[in-house]
Write a protein that holds these residues in place. Structure first.
Motif, PDB file in Angstrom:
ATOM      1  N   MET A  49       0.829  -1.199   0.000  1.00 55.20           N
ATOM      2  CA  MET A  49       0.000   0.000   0.000  1.00 55.20           C
ATOM      3  C   MET A  49       0.869   1.256   0.000  1.00 55.20           C
ATOM      4  SD  MET A  49      -3.236   0.838   2.540  1.00 55.20           S
ATOM      5  CE  MET A  49      -3.882  -0.818   2.314  1.00 55.20           C
ATOM      6  N   ALA A  50       1.973   1.211   0.723  1.00 59.60           N
ATOM      7  CA  ALA A  50       2.851   2.374   0.827  1.00 59.60           C
ATOM      8  C   ALA A  50       3.537   2.694  -0.495  1.00 59.60           C
ATOM      9  CB  ALA A  50       3.889   2.145   1.917  1.00 59.60           C
ATOM     10  N   ARG A  51       3.887   1.662  -1.262  1.00 57.06           N
ATOM     11  CA  ARG A  51       4.598   1.922  -2.511  1.00 57.06           C
ATOM     12  C   ARG A  51       3.669   2.116  -3.715  1.00 57.06           C
ATOM     13  NH1 ARG A  51       6.536  -3.602  -1.366  1.00 57.06           N
ATOM     14  NH2 ARG A  51       5.371  -5.124  -2.609  1.00 57.06           N
ATOM     15  N   ASP A  52       2.378   1.988  -3.495  1.00 54.93           N
ATOM     16  CA  ASP A  52       1.394   2.190  -4.570  1.00 54.93           C
ATOM     17  C   ASP A  52       1.018   3.668  -4.655  1.00 54.93           C
ATOM     18  OD1 ASP A  52      -0.626   2.090  -6.442  1.00 54.93           O
ATOM     19  OD2 ASP A  52      -2.124   1.403  -4.989  1.00 54.93           O
ATOM     20  N   THR A  53       1.633   4.381  -5.578  1.00 53.05           N
ATOM     21  CA  THR A  53       1.380   5.825  -5.705  1.00 53.05           C
ATOM     22  C   THR A  53       0.043   6.136  -6.372  1.00 53.05           C
ATOM     23  OG1 THR A  53       2.579   5.884  -7.810  1.00 53.05           O
ATOM     24  CG2 THR A  53       3.834   6.362  -5.798  1.00 53.05           C
ATOM     25  N   THR A  54      -0.615   5.115  -6.933  1.00 47.58           N
ATOM     26  CA  THR A  54      -1.913   5.353  -7.582  1.00 47.58           C
ATOM     27  C   THR A  54      -3.072   5.191  -6.609  1.00 47.58           C
ATOM     28  OG1 THR A  54      -2.298   3.045  -8.245  1.00 47.58           O
ATOM     29  CG2 THR A  54      -0.956   4.421  -9.713  1.00 47.58           C
ATOM     30  N   PHE A  55      -2.794   4.707  -5.402  1.00 45.88           N
ATOM     31  CA  PHE A  55      -3.803   4.485  -4.351  1.00 45.88           C
ATOM     32  C   PHE A  55      -4.832   3.428  -4.738  1.00 45.88           C
ATOM     33  CE2 PHE A  55      -2.320   8.878  -3.878  1.00 45.88           C
ATOM     34  CZ  PHE A  55      -1.823   8.832  -2.590  1.00 45.88           C
ATOM     35  N   ALA A  56      -4.509   2.593  -5.716  1.00 45.50           N
ATOM     36  CA  ALA A  56      -5.433   1.536  -6.119  1.00 45.50           C
ATOM     37  C   ALA A  56      -5.625   0.520  -5.000  1.00 45.50           C
ATOM     38  CB  ALA A  56      -4.916   0.851  -7.384  1.00 45.50           C
ATOM     39  N   ILE A  57      -4.509   0.128  -4.354  1.00 45.83           N
ATOM     40  CA  ILE A  57      -4.597  -0.855  -3.269  1.00 45.83           C
ATOM     41  C   ILE A  57      -5.410  -0.283  -2.114  1.00 45.83           C
ATOM     42  CG2 ILE A  57      -3.272  -2.169  -1.571  1.00 45.83           C
ATOM     43  CD1 ILE A  57      -1.024  -2.367  -3.628  1.00 45.83           C
ATOM     44  N   ALA A  58      -5.164   0.974  -1.785  1.00 41.06           N
ATOM     45  CA  ALA A  58      -5.913   1.607  -0.696  1.00 41.06           C
ATOM     46  C   ALA A  58      -7.399   1.689  -1.033  1.00 41.06           C
ATOM     47  CB  ALA A  58      -5.355   3.003  -0.425  1.00 41.06           C
ATOM     48  N   THR A  59      -7.714   1.899  -2.307  1.00 42.66           N
ATOM     49  CA  THR A  59      -9.114   1.977  -2.725  1.00 42.66           C
ATOM     50  C   THR A  59      -9.812   0.635  -2.552  1.00 42.66           C
ATOM     51  OG1 THR A  59      -8.646   3.742  -4.315  1.00 42.66           O
ATOM     52  CG2 THR A  59     -10.648   2.465  -4.667  1.00 42.66           C
ATOM     53  N   VAL A  60      -9.171  -0.434  -3.020  1.00 37.57           N
ATOM     54  CA  VAL A  60      -9.762  -1.770  -2.877  1.00 37.57           C
ATOM     55  C   VAL A  60      -9.889  -2.127  -1.393  1.00 37.57           C
ATOM     56  CG1 VAL A  60      -9.471  -4.220  -3.381  1.00 37.57           C
ATOM     57  CG2 VAL A  60      -8.877  -2.512  -5.111  1.00 37.57           C
ATOM     58  N   TYR A  61      -8.854  -1.776  -0.622  1.00 38.18           N
ATOM     59  CA  TYR A  61      -8.892  -2.027   0.818  1.00 38.18           C
ATOM     60  C   TYR A  61     -10.076  -1.292   1.456  1.00 38.18           C
ATOM     61  CZ  TYR A  61      -7.481  -1.921   5.739  1.00 38.18           C
ATOM     62  OH  TYR A  61      -7.461  -2.045   7.113  1.00 38.18           O
ATOM     63  N   GLY A  62     -10.228   0.000   1.105  1.00 40.00           N
ATOM     64  CA  GLY A  62     -11.298   0.797   1.691  1.00 40.00           C
ATOM     65  C   GLY A  62     -12.671   0.261   1.355  1.00 40.00           C
ATOM     66  N   GLN A  63     -12.851  -0.216   0.121  1.00 35.08           N
ATOM     67  CA  GLN A  63     -14.143  -0.781  -0.273  1.00 35.08           C
ATOM     68  C   GLN A  63     -14.452  -2.040   0.520  1.00 35.08           C
ATOM     69  OE1 GLN A  63     -13.438  -1.248  -4.478  1.00 35.08           O
ATOM     70  NE2 GLN A  63     -14.008   0.867  -4.975  1.00 35.08           N
ATOM     71  N   ALA A  64     -13.457  -2.883   0.684  1.00 42.69           N
ATOM     72  CA  ALA A  64     -13.661  -4.113   1.453  1.00 42.69           C
ATOM     73  C   ALA A  64     -13.903  -3.800   2.932  1.00 42.69           C
ATOM     74  CB  ALA A  64     -12.449  -5.027   1.298  1.00 42.69           C
ATOM     75  N   PHE A  65     -13.149  -2.844   3.472  1.00 45.20           N
ATOM     76  CA  PHE A  65     -13.290  -2.458   4.886  1.00 45.20           C
ATOM     77  C   PHE A  65     -14.708  -1.950   5.145  1.00 45.20           C
ATOM     78  CE2 PHE A  65     -12.847   0.069   8.674  1.00 45.20           C
ATOM     79  CZ  PHE A  65     -11.857  -0.567   9.416  1.00 45.20           C
ATOM     80  N   ALA A  66     -15.249  -1.189   4.182  1.00 49.47           N
ATOM     81  CA  ALA A  66     -16.598  -0.634   4.342  1.00 49.47           C
ATOM     82  C   ALA A  66     -17.665  -1.709   4.321  1.00 49.47           C
ATOM     83  CB  ALA A  66     -16.868   0.385   3.239  1.00 49.47           C
ATOM     84  N   ASN A  67     -17.359  -2.862   3.729  1.00 45.29           N
ATOM     85  CA  ASN A  67     -18.322  -3.955   3.637  1.00 45.29           C
ATOM     86  C   ASN A  67     -18.225  -4.930   4.798  1.00 45.29           C
ATOM     87  OD1 ASN A  67     -19.452  -3.085   1.199  1.00 45.29           O
ATOM     88  ND2 ASN A  67     -17.889  -4.136  -0.016  1.00 45.29           N
ATOM     89  N   ALA A  68     -17.420  -4.597   5.796  1.00 43.26           N
ATOM     90  CA  ALA A  68     -17.169  -5.533   6.893  1.00 43.26           C
ATOM     91  C   ALA A  68     -18.437  -5.875   7.652  1.00 43.26           C
ATOM     92  CB  ALA A  68     -16.133  -4.951   7.856  1.00 43.26           C
ATOM     93  N   GLY A  69     -19.371  -4.950   7.716  1.00 45.01           N
ATOM     94  CA  GLY A  69     -20.598  -5.181   8.469  1.00 45.01           C
ATOM     95  C   GLY A  69     -21.627  -5.991   7.718  1.00 45.01           C
ATOM     96  N   GLN A  70     -21.307  -6.445   6.511  1.00 44.75           N
ATOM     97  CA  GLN A  70     -22.279  -7.164   5.705  1.00 44.75           C
ATOM     98  C   GLN A  70     -22.100  -8.681   5.787  1.00 44.75           C
ATOM     99  OE1 GLN A  70     -22.388  -5.594   1.719  1.00 44.75           O
ATOM    100  NE2 GLN A  70     -22.224  -3.478   2.419  1.00 44.75           N
ATOM    101  N   GLY A  71     -21.300  -9.123   6.715  1.00 47.54           N
ATOM    102  CA  GLY A  71     -21.157 -10.550   6.943  1.00 47.54           C
ATOM    103  C   GLY A  71     -20.377 -11.299   5.893  1.00 47.54           C
ATOM    104  N   GLN A  72     -19.523 -10.637   5.154  1.00 45.53           N
ATOM    105  CA  GLN A  72     -18.786 -11.293   4.090  1.00 45.53           C
ATOM    106  C   GLN A  72     -17.472 -11.915   4.580  1.00 45.53           C
ATOM    107  OE1 GLN A  72     -18.238  -8.790   0.677  1.00 45.53           O
ATOM    108  NE2 GLN A  72     -20.293  -7.958   0.763  1.00 45.53           N
ATOM    109  N   PHE A  73     -17.000 -11.534   5.737  1.00 46.74           N
ATOM    110  CA  PHE A  73     -15.660 -11.955   6.152  1.00 46.74           C
ATOM    111  C   PHE A  73     -15.517 -13.462   6.276  1.00 46.74           C
ATOM    112  CE2 PHE A  73     -11.572 -11.880   7.831  1.00 46.74           C
ATOM    113  CZ  PHE A  73     -11.508 -12.620   8.983  1.00 46.74           C
ATOM    114  N   GLY A  74     -16.496 -14.124   6.908  1.00 46.91           N
ATOM    115  CA  GLY A  74     -16.374 -15.558   7.132  1.00 46.91           C
ATOM    116  C   GLY A  74     -16.196 -16.310   5.837  1.00 46.91           C
ATOM    117  N   GLY A  75     -17.080 -16.042   4.838  1.00 47.40           N
ATOM    118  CA  GLY A  75     -16.991 -16.746   3.573  1.00 47.40           C
ATOM    119  C   GLY A  75     -15.702 -16.430   2.838  1.00 47.40           C
TER     120      GLY A  75
END
Length: 283
Positions: free
Chosen positions: A249-275
């Motif tokens: 994430m630190a070496r990604d200057t396009t913030f693509a990794i941070a974007t995907v991370y943020g989208q997944a983090f926001a979905n944490a309350g939807q019960g997707q983690f276990g699967g």
């Protein structure tokens, strides 16, 4: 008369389509008393009768992107003003274009140059408003304004400011939407590039999405040991996984990794983690 473009080039200028192309919020400002089911000159006569000597907004139907081509012009009665000695009037009077066109509006453009807006006298298949001015020549009357006079809207001077205000809001929203679409497209491209580089590949079997969901669970009170059990990994592996994803994430200057991370983090309350975690741990 000049060579004209064919209807194949300009199908929208064929005869009258009236005002149906204008959005509802623009319709509120348009003078609908001007009939549009006759010839070009019939429409012209009504405009001149209603607005001679007044300034109006002359507006073409919107393009596919929703933009309007429009100008504030002063409506003129050519029979009254053609011999008044105004330079632009005199120039047009001495041209060969008087046979085919009649001026109906005057304005000064952004360069303070005088221009006349012209209506075709003949009811040709493709009757576009033309603009006569500094760029015109002995063989070229001037550029197209954008449509037939029967298709263009007239907005009275006392309504122009209100219409401009509504148009400004629409334009601002259109620009924001375009910028948002451009940013989304660029970010999608960045994500694809990072994916192709391998930087989104799972670390020791744990995907970026699962790592994000795991961190979200920890922040919300789930113990690390429980997370380790779900992912079926040991503490040293978790430490290495954390270190590697943080490094990527630190070496990604396009913030693509941070974007995907943020989208997944926001979905944490939807019960997707276990699967997701079980799937990742089985890889």
């Amino acid at each position: 008369m000049e060579e004209r473009h064919s209807l194949i080039d300009h199908p929208n200028s064929f005869k009258t389509q009236g005002l149906k192309e204008f959005a509802d919020d623009v319709q509120n400002y348009i003078d609908k008393s001007i009939m549009r089911n006759g010839s070009e000159l019939d429409t012209l006569k009504q405009i001149v009768t209603s607005y001679k000597g007044q300034k109006v907004a002359l507006v073409t139907p919107p393009s596919k992107s929703g933009n309007y081509n429009w100008n504030t012009v002063e409506i003129i009665d050519w029979n009254d003003v053609k011999n008044s000695g105004v330079e632009i009037y005199q120039q047009f009077n001495e041209s060969d274009f008087t046979t085919d066109y009649i001026p109906f509006a005057y304005r000064k453009n952004e360069e303070d140059e005088e221009e006349l807006f012209l209506c075709e006298k003949l009811d040709t298949p493709s009757p576009w408003i033309r603009v006569y001015g500094n760029e015109s020549s002995d063989t070229w009357v001037g550029h197209y304004f954008g449509n037939s006079i029967r298709n263009c809207a007239i907005i009275a001077s006392d309504k122009i400011s209100a219409w401009q205000g509504s148009m400004s809001n629409e334009e601002a929203q259109r620009i924001l939407d375009e910028q948002s679409d451009q940013l989304k497209a660029q970010m999608n491209a960045n994500i694809q590039n990072v994916q192709a580089s391998g930087e989104l590949s799972p670390v020791e079997g744990v995907s970026l999405e699962d790592w994000a969901l795991a961190n979200a669970k920890i922040i919300n009170g789930t113990g690390v040991n429980e997370i380790l059990k779900i992912l079926k990994i040991e503490q040293p592996q978790w430490d290495r996984i954390n270190a590697e994803w943080n490094a990527r994430m630190a070496r990604d200057t396009t913030f693509a990794i941070a974007t995907v991370y943020g989208q997944a983090f926001a979905n944490a309350g939807q019960g997707q983690f276990g699967g997701n975690a079980k799937t990742a741990a089985s890889r």
